[in-house]
Every structure is written in C-alpha cells, then in structure tokens.
Design an enzyme around this catalytic site. Structure first.
Site, PDB file in Angstrom:
ATOM      1  CD  GLU A 101     -43.741  32.516  34.372  1.00  0.00           C
ATOM      2  OE1 GLU A 101     -43.053  31.511  34.682  1.00  0.00           O
ATOM      3  OE2 GLU A 101     -44.056  32.790  33.215  1.00  0.00           O
ATOM      4  N   GLY A 153     -44.686  30.906  42.503  1.00  0.00           N
ATOM      5  CA  GLY A 153     -45.696  29.947  42.947  1.00  0.00           C
ATOM      6  C   GLY A 153     -45.464  29.614  44.408  1.00  0.00           C
ATOM      7  NE  ARG A 189     -42.193  20.328  47.698  1.00  0.00           N
ATOM      8  CZ  ARG A 189     -41.135  20.630  48.382  1.00  0.00           C
ATOM      9  NH1 ARG A 189     -41.169  20.544  49.693  1.00  0.00           N
ATOM     10  NH2 ARG A 189     -40.044  21.045  47.796  1.00  0.00           N
ATOM     11  CE1 TYR A 201     -39.368  17.229  42.990  1.00  0.00           C
ATOM     12  CE2 TYR A 201     -41.004  17.608  44.701  1.00  0.00           C
ATOM     13  CZ  TYR A 201     -40.662  17.515  43.363  1.00  0.00           C
ATOM     14  OH  TYR A 201     -41.628  17.736  42.421  1.00  0.00           O
ATOM     15  CB  CYS A 208     -47.755  -1.176  51.099  1.00  0.00           C
ATOM     16  SG  CYS A 208     -49.303  -1.359  51.962  1.00  0.00           S
ATOM     17  CD  GLU A 209     -44.197   2.901  47.061  1.00  0.00           C
ATOM     18  OE1 GLU A 209     -43.104   3.499  46.984  1.00  0.00           O
ATOM     19  OE2 GLU A 209     -45.067   2.930  46.191  1.00  0.00           O
ATOM     20  CE1 TYR A 255     -45.157  23.570  42.078  1.00  0.00           C
ATOM     21  CE2 TYR A 255     -43.874  24.625  43.790  1.00  0.00           C
ATOM     22  CZ  TYR A 255     -44.361  24.610  42.497  1.00  0.00           C
ATOM     23  OH  TYR A 255     -44.058  25.645  41.647  1.00  0.00           O
TER      24      TYR A 255
HETATM   25  N1  LLP Z   1     -42.731  29.347  36.079  1.00  0.00           N
HETATM   26  C1  LLP Z   1     -42.404  28.185  35.487  1.00  0.00           C
HETATM   27  C2  LLP Z   1     -42.224  28.156  34.032  1.00  0.00           C
HETATM   28  C3  LLP Z   1     -42.232  27.031  36.258  1.00  0.00           C
HETATM   29  O1  LLP Z   1     -41.897  25.889  35.678  1.00  0.00           O
HETATM   30  C4  LLP Z   1     -42.402  27.092  37.673  1.00  0.00           C
HETATM   31  C5  LLP Z   1     -42.244  25.907  38.508  1.00  0.00           C
HETATM   32  C6  LLP Z   1     -42.756  28.328  38.238  1.00  0.00           C
HETATM   33  C7  LLP Z   1     -42.901  29.430  37.412  1.00  0.00           C
HETATM   34  C8  LLP Z   1     -42.976  28.501  39.698  1.00  0.00           C
HETATM   35  O2  LLP Z   1     -41.824  28.263  40.435  1.00  0.00           O
HETATM   36  P1  LLP Z   1     -41.834  28.529  42.012  1.00  0.00           P
HETATM   37  O3  LLP Z   1     -41.952  30.024  42.223  1.00  0.00           O
HETATM   38  O4  LLP Z   1     -42.996  27.810  42.591  1.00  0.00           O
HETATM   39  O5  LLP Z   1     -40.542  27.995  42.487  1.00  0.00           O
HETATM   40  N2  LLP Z   1     -42.937  20.141  42.556  1.00  0.00           N
HETATM   41  C9  LLP Z   1     -41.683  20.781  42.889  1.00  0.00           C
HETATM   42  C10 LLP Z   1     -41.548  22.150  42.261  1.00  0.00           C
HETATM   43  C11 LLP Z   1     -41.717  22.159  40.757  1.00  0.00           C
HETATM   44  C12 LLP Z   1     -41.587  23.515  40.141  1.00  0.00           C
HETATM   45  C13 LLP Z   1     -41.991  23.472  38.716  1.00  0.00           C
HETATM   46  N3  LLP Z   1     -41.984  24.728  38.039  1.00  0.00           N
HETATM   47  C14 LLP Z   1     -41.546  20.839  44.404  1.00  0.00           C
HETATM   48  O6  LLP Z   1     -42.428  20.356  45.105  1.00  0.00           O
HETATM   49  O7  LLP Z   1     -40.551  21.331  44.915  1.00  0.00           O
END
Ligand code: LLP
Length: 421
Positions: free
Chosen positions: A275, A277, A314, A318, A346-347, A375
């Site tokens: 999976e 992303g 981000r 983070y 304004c932060e 993201y």
């Molecule tokens: N599968 C599940 C169950 C997940 O919770 C996630 C990400 C992925 C796959 C995909 O993960 P990736 O390959 O994208 O690392 N907003 C945060 C990242 C949150 C990730 C949440 N879950 C950021 O901007 O770094």
C-alpha cells in the site's frame, strides 16, 4: 527521480514551463507529473515481479480523481480509509475487487457502502470492528473478506506522529493476541478470513523495521495455517520513505524492498499486497507559490509567500523539510542568502523553513516546494478563509486543472444563517 527539471533556466513540469501554469492558474497551486506517478507505480509493480501481487496505492497521499484514474488505468488497486475514499476510488474507475479498506474506525455505514459496492477485503483492526462487520455483512446476506491487521511491536524509526507499529500505537491488534482473534473470526458466519495485514508507519528510510515486521508475519502465517486458517494473502502496508532533500542519504529503492519481501515471505506462496502512498505521489508533485513580500527583520530576512500552512501543513505538523527552489534557475555563481520562508497566516507556526539559503528573491518571484505531492493538497484546509489550492496535472506538453480554486462566494455559500439571525 522526478520530472521537474530546469531547462534553459526555467523550471519545467515534464514539457510544460511551470511559469506558464502560474500565469494561467494563479498561485498557489499544486502540480503533478503523470510520468512520475506512473514511473513510481511501475517501480513497485516490477519490484514484485514473479510473485502474485497487487500494488494498492494509498490514496490518502493524494486523492484527486485524475490522479486515481491515471494510476487505475495503469493497473493499480487502491487502499482506502473512509467511505469517501472508497467512493472516489470507484468514481475513478477502480473495480471493487482491487480496493482494500484500511482504518481503525470504519463505521457500519462505511462497511455497508463497501460491501454493496464490491470490495477486495477489509483490513480489520480490532475485535469490536470485526463483530460489527460480521453483523453488517449478515444483514446484507453477504460474507465480508478480511485480513486482520496485526501490530508487530517494532520501531519504525520514523517521526512519532507517523509511526504505527509499536504496541502503544492505536493500530491493529497485538500480534500475541492474533491466534485468539483469528479463532473468533472463524466462528463468525459473516466473515471470511483471507489473510494478514501489517503496516508499521510512514517515511521509513531503512528496510530493517519492515523486515522485522514481515518476519513476524511469516511466523504468524505458519501458526495460523497450523490452526486451520486459510491464509492466502498478505497485505504488507505502505511506508517506504522518499528523499526529501537532494543531499540526504537515499532511502532504499522499491526494487530492494521487493527483494526483501520475496526473501522474507516468498516461501509462503501467498498473494502479496502493498500500500505505498508517499513514494508514488510525493516526488510527483510541487506546490508553486509567489513571493508577496521580502521583509527585512532584525538580523533576518523573511520571504512572505502566498502559500501558507493551510496549503502545506507538513512543516508545521511534522517539522518536515521540503526543498524550496526558484522557478527561474539562479545564474551560476549567484550568491545565496538565508531567508525565513513563511506564509501569511497569523501564527508563528506558519513557517516553512528557517534560515534557508536561496538566491536573492523579490516580490512576484515564483518558488516551488519539492516533494509536495503526497500529504500536501489532501491535508489542506481553508484556515484564515483561504481557498483550497487548485491542482494541476501535467502529461507531456499538456496540462489540465484537475481541481479549480473555489470562489469566495462558493466558500461562503456553504454556510447557512439560522433563522433567528
Ligand atoms: N497503509 C496504511 C494503513 C496507512 O496508514 C498509510 C499511511 C499507508 C498505507 C501509506 O503510507 P506511505 O506509503 O504513504 O508512507 N500525513 C503524514 C503521513 C501519514 C501516513 C498515514 N498512513 C505525512 O505527511 O508525513
């Protein structure tokens, strides 16, 4: 590798000058490269060559219908985490049997939507969720295919807010309890166990935590098979990290990740799902912004952009680093100077970078945030009554607005005034 390069002193998105898009769409905007999206999807697909597999793009990273359709047409499945994402995936043409449904809090309504629309599997994260899914499936006269997400208690060695595989995290069931939960699953008439799921976190820059987790999954597969369960599918989650800076040590490549998967799990004869992303979308997108003002403060210069924390959260959330580059390539040898790069919100948290070296910049100049495809737009908000940033997709020498900027009137029309006012 991506497709955002300088040519003759100007930044291009594939064969389109970024400045041309800015002139037509206005700033800020997100721009994605079709070639990069497809390249990254194919790297994963090829990395798992030789084993039965499906790459389920984690669409939470970037969920525009045009992006989904681009990947779906190349053969990608999708990992969804809400009813809304499920419906988007379907609207983009992804068949139900290529959609996996993850997430720690699926509601009965979301379960119904996915069961009725068609689903490959639910990745169940708790016993109460499994009981609920059993009831929903039975009420529809259906059987829900599931994996159970196990929490392997490994340290993903990533930012605390995006680590998910330690026992203190809210995700999955403790691996030590897995056999009991699978035994319960086998008793439920509305549930059919098809495999095991694991996801330990995001932006992982080493293979070791994955390998530790996958070795535990391999062991569990054999135990569960011995218990009489038909484990035929392993969903290994996402999480492989990307380089956010050009100087940084590069995270492992998909091909290395794929080889490790085959080495750790190949002997089990299971179908493999992953999976990813961020690795698919992250370096396939830029956030392009204009300098509103260059303001000289006490001992430091502030570059005030028209993009803000609501558009790309981000850095504020983070402490994430995004490379910021000028859209006009600086002349060779031009002296760089440090700027605090900030937005107009304004932060104080609305700061993208402190003391970042850039060539001299002035009002009206365009800059691009690299690695903003994942993201980025999906986490944007309308804080400070700022419109959601438009999204643009480039394909070769063509580009199209795939989400337009809403007007202020549209934004206000979503509110309603109660009759007592
Ligand atoms: N599968 C599940 C169950 C997940 O919770 C996630 C990400 C992925 C796959 C995909 O993960 P990736 O390959 O994208 O690392 N907003 C945060 C990242 C949150 C990730 C949440 N879950 C950021 O901007 O770094």
């Amino acid at each position: 590798m991506d497709h955002f390069l300088y040519r003759n002193g100007a930044l291009y998105a594939e064969d389109v000058p970024v400045a041309d898009i800015a002139a037509e769409v206005g700033t800020p905007f997100y721009v994605y490269s079709t070639a990069t999206l497809l390249r990254h999807y194919r790297l994963f697909d090829e990395a798992l060559d030789g084993v039965d597999h499906l790459v389920c793009y984690a669409m939470k990273a970037a969920g525009n219908l045009a992006i989904l359709k681009t990947l779906a047409q190349a053969g990608a499945g999708m990992d969804v985490v809400s009813g809304g994402e499920y419906l988007r995936a379907r609207a983009a043409g992804v068949p139900g049997d290529k959609i996996v449904f993850s997430g720690v809090g699926k509601t009965a309504e979301e379960m119904r939507t996915a069961l009725q629309g068609g689903i490959r599997q639910f990745n169940v994260e708790s016993e109460p969720e499994m009981e609920q899914l059993n009831l929903v499936a039975q009420s529809l006269g259906m059987v829900a295919p599931i994996t159970i997400r196990v929490n392997p208690d490994v340290d993903a060695k990533t930012h605390a807010k995006i680590a998910t595989g330690k026992s203190e995290n809210k995700f999955g069931i403790p691996i030590a309890r897995a056999r009991a939960v699978y035994a319960r699953a086998a008793e439920l008439p509305g549930i059919e166990v098809v495999g095991i799921d694991v996801h330990i976190g995001s932006q992982l820059t080493q293979l070791e935590p994955f390998e530790l987790a996958y070795a535990k999954v391999a062991e569990l597969t054999e135990q569960l098979r011995a218990d009489g369960h038909h484990i035929r599918r392993l969903d290994l989650g996402g999480g492989l990290g990307i380089p956010y800076t050009r100087s940084n040590e590069a995270p492992p490549l998909p091909v290395e990740y794929g080889a490790m998967i085959k080495r750790t799990l190949g002997h089990l004869g299971c179908e493999i799902e992953i999976e990813p992303g961020r690795l698919i979308a992250g370096n396939a997108g830029l956030l392009v912004s204009s300098v509103i003002y260059m303001k000289s403060g006490e001992g430091r210069d502030f570059l005030i952009l028209d993009a803000a924390m609501n558009d790309l959260i981000r850095p504020a959330m983070y402490d994430a680093h995004h490379d910021i580059i000028p859209v006009i390539e600086p002349a060779p040898g031009v002296e760089q100077r440090p700027y605090d790069v900030v937005g107009p919100v304004c932060e104080t948290g609305d700061t993208f970078a402190r003391q970042r070296d850039l060539p001299p910049m002035a009002s009206g100049d365009l800059v691009a945030f690299r690695s903003a495809g994942a993201y980025g737009a999906v986490m944007a908000s309308e804080y400070n009554a700022r419109p959601l940033v438009p999204e643009v997709l480039v394909n070769g020498d063509q580009f199209a607005v795939i989400r337009r900027r809403p007007s202020f009137e549209e934004m206000m029309n979503r509110d309603t005034i109660p009759e007592w006012l």
